[in-house]
Design a protein around this motif. Structure first.
Motif, mmCIF file in Angstrom:
data_model
loop_
_atom_site.group_PDB
_atom_site.id
_atom_site.type_symbol
_atom_site.label_atom_id
_atom_site.label_comp_id
_atom_site.label_asym_id
_atom_site.label_seq_id
_atom_site.Cartn_x
_atom_site.Cartn_y
_atom_site.Cartn_z
ATOM 1 N N ILE A 132 -0.585 12.130 -10.960
ATOM 2 C CA ILE A 132 -0.143 10.773 -11.211
ATOM 3 C C ILE A 132 -0.243 10.214 -12.665
ATOM 4 C CG2 ILE A 132 -1.417 8.624 -10.827
ATOM 5 C CD1 ILE A 132 -1.910 9.273 -7.894
ATOM 6 N N ILE A 133 -1.203 10.950 -13.475
ATOM 7 C CA ILE A 133 -1.186 10.687 -14.957
ATOM 8 C C ILE A 133 -0.662 11.803 -15.775
ATOM 9 C CG2 ILE A 133 -3.537 9.291 -14.514
ATOM 10 C CD1 ILE A 133 -5.119 11.528 -15.425
ATOM 11 N N TYR A 152 -11.292 8.261 -15.150
ATOM 12 C CA TYR A 152 -9.850 7.881 -14.650
ATOM 13 C C TYR A 152 -9.400 6.509 -14.293
ATOM 14 C CZ TYR A 152 -6.363 9.159 -11.656
ATOM 15 O OH TYR A 152 -4.936 9.670 -10.710
ATOM 16 N N THR A 155 -5.983 2.847 -10.350
ATOM 17 C CA THR A 155 -4.976 3.580 -9.561
ATOM 18 C C THR A 155 -4.699 3.081 -8.224
ATOM 19 O OG1 THR A 155 -3.406 5.607 -8.882
ATOM 20 C CG2 THR A 155 -5.774 5.510 -8.591
ATOM 21 N N ASP A 156 -3.720 2.871 -7.498
ATOM 22 C CA ASP A 156 -3.548 2.508 -5.993
ATOM 23 C C ASP A 156 -3.889 3.540 -5.242
ATOM 24 O OD1 ASP A 156 -2.625 1.837 -3.346
ATOM 25 O OD2 ASP A 156 -0.916 0.724 -4.118
ATOM 26 N N LEU A 160 -2.286 7.096 -3.641
ATOM 27 C CA LEU A 160 -2.915 8.527 -4.009
ATOM 28 C C LEU A 160 -3.010 9.243 -2.752
ATOM 29 C CD1 LEU A 160 -4.190 10.493 -5.727
ATOM 30 C CD2 LEU A 160 -6.399 9.223 -5.316
#
Length: 262
Positions: A132-133, A152, A155-156, A160
Motif C-alpha cells: 500500500i505504501i 505506519y 490507512t483504510d 487493506l
C-alpha cells in the motif's frame, strides 16, 4: 507486546452491551489470551526461532510472499539496509495492535479471529501493508523507509482487508490453474483476471499482464490465419473454453478453500 493484546481484549469484553457478560471481562480475557498464546507460543520460544512457526520462520514466510508479488520493493528495502526484523517482529508479535487506531485494530482482529489460519491471514495483511505504501518506500532512503514501516501511516483498514483477500484469491486461482490446468504461469496471468483490489501480484501492477495478453491474442490470430477457417475457429474455441474452465475451476476451488479457512 503481550500487554497490547491483553489490553485490547479486555477493552472489548468490558464494554460488552450485556452487563452480565461485561462483569466477567477479566476472567474471559484470561481465557481468550491463554487460548491465543497456545497458538502463538512458538513466536516467543527462542529455540523455535528458525522453525516455520517461530518468529524467524514467520518473517521469512512473509518476505517470501513479498518477494513473489512485489520484488521491486523487497529489493529496494534490502538495498536501503532495512532489516525485516526492524518492523515485522513488532507486527507479528503484537498482531498489528501498535500500527492502527483502536477501532481499526478491533476491526482487523474481527477478521483475523474469524480465520482458522491466522498465520496465513497475518502474512497476506502484512505484505499488503507494505505494498500500500510502496510508492513512498521506493522513493525513500533508509530513514524514510524505516519511519514508514515503524510508524505506519493512517490507512483504510477495510481496503487493506479487501486487498489482502483479493491477493489471496488471485494467487490461489493462478496456482490452481498452473498445477491442475497444466498451463504456465505466463498463460495463467493472461487468462485469469485479477480482482480489482489487487495492488501488486507477481511483480505486476494490479496483477495485470497486458503485454502478455496482447502477445497471446496475436498468437491466436496467427494460429487462425495459418489454418483453414473452420479448423482455426475450432482451435480458438478450444483455447477459449480451456481458459474459461481453468478460471471457473480455480475460482470455485479457492472459495471452497477460503470458506474452510475463514
Amino acid at each position: 507486546g503481550m500487554n497490547e493484546i491483553v489490553g485490547i481484549m479486555y477493552f472489548v469484553l468490558a464494554n460488552d452491551s450485556n452487563a452480565e457478560w461485561a462483569s466477567q471481562a477479566e476472567a474471559d480475557t484470561y481465557f481468550l489470551f491463554n487460548t491465543l498464546m497456545v497458538e502463538m507460543r512458538d513466536i516467543f520460544v527462542p529455540d523455535l526461532d528458525e522453525a516455520d512457526t517461530g518468529i524467524q520462520g514467520r518473517m521469512q514466510n512473509m518476505l517470501s510472499l513479498l518477494s513473489l508479488h512485489d520484488p521491486d520493493v523487497r529489493c529496494h528495502l534490502d538495498d536501503c539496509g532495512i532489516d525485516p526484523g526492524f518492523y515485522s517482529i513488532r507486527w507479528l508479535t503484537t498482531l498489528l495492535s501498535r500500527e492502527f487506531l483502536l477501532p481499526d485494530t478491533i476491526r482487523l482482529w474481527d477478521s483475523m479471529f474469524a480465520s482458522t489460519h491466522k498465520d496465513n491471514f497475518m502474512r497476506y495483511v502484512c505484505v499488503c501493508m507494505v505494498m500500500i505504501i510502496r510508492e513512498d518506500l521506493l522513493r525513500g532512503d533508509f530513514g524514510t523507509c524505516l519511519r514508514l514501516l515503524q510508524a505506519y501511516p493512517a490507512t483504510d483498514v477495510e481496503k487493506l482487508l479487501e486487498s489482502s483477500r483479493a491477493l489471496w484469491i488471485y494467487e490461489s486461482q493462478v496456482t490452481l490453474a498452473c498445477h491442475k490446468g497444466g498451463i504456465s504461469l505466463s498463460q495463467a496471468l493472461t487468462t485469469i483476471a485479477p480482482p480489482p483490489a489487487v495492488i501488486m501480484a507477481y511483480g505486476l501492477d494490479g496483477g495485470l499482464a497486458l503485454d502478455q495478453l496482447e502477445r497471446m491474442r496475436k498468437e491466436v490470430m496467427q494460429s487462425m490465419a495459418s489454418n483453414n477457417g473452420q479448423k482455426g475457429r475450432f482451435r480458438m474455441n478450444n483455447i477459449a473454453r480451456s481458459v474459461n474452465n481453468t478460471s471457473a475451476t480455480a475460482s470455485k476451488s479457492f472459495f471452497g478453500f477460503f470458506n474452510n479457512k475463514k
